[in-house]
Enzyme design. Structure first.
Site, short mmCIF file in Angstrom:
data_model
loop_
_atom_site.label_atom_id
_atom_site.label_comp_id
_atom_site.label_asym_id
_atom_site.label_seq_id
_atom_site.Cartn_x
_atom_site.Cartn_y
_atom_site.Cartn_z
N ASP A 34 -10.70 61.90 -24.31
CA ASP A 34 -9.56 60.91 -24.55
C ASP A 34 -10.17 59.67 -25.31
O ASP A 34 -9.34 58.86 -25.23
CB ASP A 34 -9.05 60.50 -23.11
CG ASP A 34 -10.27 59.95 -22.30
OD1 ASP A 34 -11.44 59.81 -22.87
OD2 ASP A 34 -10.22 59.22 -21.19
N GLU A 36 -12.61 57.79 -24.79
CA GLU A 36 -13.46 56.83 -24.03
C GLU A 36 -14.94 56.87 -24.70
O GLU A 36 -15.60 58.14 -24.74
CB GLU A 36 -13.55 57.17 -22.41
CG GLU A 36 -12.44 56.30 -21.91
CD GLU A 36 -12.32 56.54 -20.47
OE1 GLU A 36 -13.52 57.02 -19.84
OE2 GLU A 36 -11.50 56.23 -19.87
N ARG A 93 -14.04 33.91 -34.77
CA ARG A 93 -13.05 33.12 -35.55
C ARG A 93 -11.92 32.79 -34.58
O ARG A 93 -11.25 31.91 -34.54
CB ARG A 93 -12.40 33.85 -36.62
CG ARG A 93 -13.25 33.83 -37.86
CD ARG A 93 -12.81 34.35 -39.28
NE ARG A 93 -12.63 35.99 -38.95
CZ ARG A 93 -12.21 36.92 -39.80
NH1 ARG A 93 -11.70 36.17 -40.95
NH2 ARG A 93 -12.42 37.93 -39.74
N GLN A 94 -12.05 33.58 -33.36
CA GLN A 94 -10.86 33.23 -32.10
C GLN A 94 -11.79 32.34 -30.99
O GLN A 94 -11.84 32.64 -30.21
CB GLN A 94 -10.30 34.48 -31.77
CG GLN A 94 -9.66 35.28 -32.54
CD GLN A 94 -9.00 36.58 -31.93
OE1 GLN A 94 -8.09 36.35 -31.02
NE2 GLN A 94 -9.36 37.71 -32.40
N HIS A 127 -20.08 31.75 -36.54
CA HIS A 127 -18.85 31.11 -37.33
C HIS A 127 -18.85 29.48 -37.12
O HIS A 127 -18.39 28.62 -37.90
CB HIS A 127 -17.55 31.79 -36.84
CG HIS A 127 -16.27 31.21 -37.42
ND1 HIS A 127 -16.15 31.07 -38.69
CD2 HIS A 127 -15.36 30.63 -36.89
CE1 HIS A 127 -14.81 30.61 -39.18
NE2 HIS A 127 -14.53 30.20 -38.09
N ASP A 164 -13.79 25.22 -47.29
CA ASP A 164 -12.95 24.74 -46.31
C ASP A 164 -13.75 23.76 -45.26
O ASP A 164 -14.86 23.73 -45.23
CB ASP A 164 -12.12 25.77 -45.56
CG ASP A 164 -13.04 26.65 -44.73
OD1 ASP A 164 -14.30 26.55 -44.31
OD2 ASP A 164 -12.67 27.75 -44.56
N LYS A 187 -8.63 23.18 -47.69
CA LYS A 187 -7.72 24.14 -47.51
C LYS A 187 -7.01 24.22 -46.21
O LYS A 187 -7.43 23.68 -45.23
CB LYS A 187 -8.89 25.77 -47.09
CG LYS A 187 -8.15 26.84 -46.71
CD LYS A 187 -9.14 27.92 -46.73
CE LYS A 187 -9.22 28.41 -45.33
NZ LYS A 187 -10.01 29.40 -45.06
N ASP A 214 -20.15 30.31 -47.92
CA ASP A 214 -19.21 30.35 -46.57
C ASP A 214 -19.74 31.55 -45.56
O ASP A 214 -20.81 32.19 -46.15
CB ASP A 214 -17.85 30.94 -47.27
CG ASP A 214 -16.75 30.74 -46.26
OD1 ASP A 214 -16.87 30.31 -45.06
OD2 ASP A 214 -15.43 31.03 -46.40
N THR A 219 -10.50 38.82 -46.33
CA THR A 219 -9.58 39.39 -47.20
C THR A 219 -10.14 38.94 -48.60
O THR A 219 -9.40 39.66 -49.60
CB THR A 219 -8.01 38.99 -46.98
OG1 THR A 219 -8.40 37.47 -47.26
CG2 THR A 219 -7.67 39.40 -45.61
C1 R5P Z 1 -12.86 30.72 -42.15
O1 R5P Z 1 -12.61 29.88 -41.20
C2 R5P Z 1 -13.97 31.47 -42.48
O2 R5P Z 1 -15.12 30.68 -42.74
C3 R5P Z 1 -13.97 32.17 -43.90
O3 R5P Z 1 -13.64 31.31 -44.73
C4 R5P Z 1 -12.62 33.28 -43.76
O4 R5P Z 1 -12.71 33.75 -42.58
C5 R5P Z 1 -12.61 34.12 -44.92
O5 R5P Z 1 -11.40 34.95 -44.71
P1 R5P Z 1 -10.49 35.56 -45.94
O6 R5P Z 1 -11.71 35.92 -46.88
O7 R5P Z 1 -9.61 36.48 -45.43
O8 R5P Z 1 -9.89 34.50 -46.43
#
Ligand code: R5P
Length: 293
Positions: A34, A36, A93-94, A127, A164, A187, A214, A219
């Site tokens: 299943d 797991e 990030r959460q 993060h 950002d 940003k 960063d 993405t």
């Molecule tokens: C945002 O707070 C992070 O530091 C990155 O800048 C972010 O997660 C990058 O995500 P993406 O490549 O989707 O823009």
């Protein structure tokens, strides 16, 4: 000391074990019908100090569950101390709940790791600083900047850029260590959740070579939009130093078309298909050094 490799990044575990001259055990991870997970450590670890290496990257839930099961197995097998190394800590990030009735997911992940019997956690470039408060066990936050800096030495006429607000501390550290000026991109997200960048504060980037710093490329939107903005503000060239290469679908193409002078990323997340325009730098040495302290 024994290094136990979860399935997320065996090669990194091999490299770290080699640097530590430690024994390496590859966890025996299987699945029931299943789906797991069923894990086993095929080694007598009673009284031994173990390091469990597992990035909780995509598929984050499976990798996280495997990590928790491995920690529980190590505890029950009588290991004397369990250190978990999550080169990339998923769910980071959460780290705050921006809407009512949302969880603080990163805080829950920290609790789960602790309850599994872990004594110490080592992660790379967390993060956000507030993640530290979610853990009550010893936490090591490994700074990857020493890997990137040598690529730009002797450093000359650069501007270090935070794409950002969240990366200001990270980029400021790079600027301080390289003795170069700092610029910050403003940003925000519009009502459709799209990333909007229009303003650069701090030092001028006109006729400068820029280095964007960063923690995550997911993405690729943030880093590529930042590069485009710097160019429209007259930057000569744009390079990038990113710790965690999540590279969700479509990211590689965006990066290719953004034409970075150089794009450096560490191997906190396994990726065996990096294109030639992305340079991989290994975090193994810095993790090993941190574990020896
Ligand atoms: C945002 O707070 C992070 O530091 C990155 O800048 C972010 O997660 C990058 O995500 P993406 O490549 O989707 O823009």
């Amino acid at each position: 000391m024994i290094v136990i490799a979860g399935s997320s990044h065996t090669q990194l575990a091999i490299n770290i074990a080699h640097k530590l001259s430690a024994e390496l055990v590859i966890a025996n991870t299987q699945r029931f019908a299943d789906q797991e997970l069923k894990v086993r450590i095929d080694k007598d670890i009673r009284g031994r100090e173990v390091i469990i290496l597992q990035s909780t990257c995509n598929p984050a839930n499976d990798h996280l569950m495997e990590l928790l099961l491995l920690a529980d197995a190590a505890k029950r097998a009588g290991s004397s101390r369990i250190t978990v190394v999550t080169p990339y800590l998923g769910y980071s990030r959460q780290n705050k709940n921006s809407h009512l009735h949302e969880p603080t997911s990163a805080s829950l992940i920290a609790k789960l790791i602790e309850v599994a019997g872990v004594d110490c956690i080592a992660a790379v470039d967390l993060h956000s600083e507030n993640l530290i408060d979610f853990f009550t066990i010893e936490l090591r936050n490994i700074n990857p900047l020493p890997l990137f800096l040598p690529f730009f030495l002797p450093i000359y006429d650069y501007v270090i850029v935070s794409p950002d607000a969240g990366s200001i501390a990270r980029a400021a550290k790079f600027a301080e260590q390289s003795n170069e000026p700092l610029a910050i991109i403003d940003k925000s997200r519009n009502h459709n959740g799209e990333c909007v960048m229009s303003k650069i504060t701090g030092n001028s980037v006109l006729n400068k070579n820029c280095i964007i710093v960063d923690d995550i490329v997911d993405t690729g939107t943030t880093i590529c939009n930042a590069a485009a903005l710097l160019k429209t503000h007259g930057a000569n060239s744009v390079a990038a130093c990113v710790t965690h290469g999540v590279f969700s679908s479509g990211a590689m193409d965006k990066i290719k078309h953004a034409r970075f002078e150089k794009f450096y990323v560490t191997d906190t997340i396994y990726n065996n298909q990096l294109p030639p325009y992305i340079t991989l730098v290994s975090i193994a040495g810095l993790i090993a050094n941190s574990l020896l302290k």
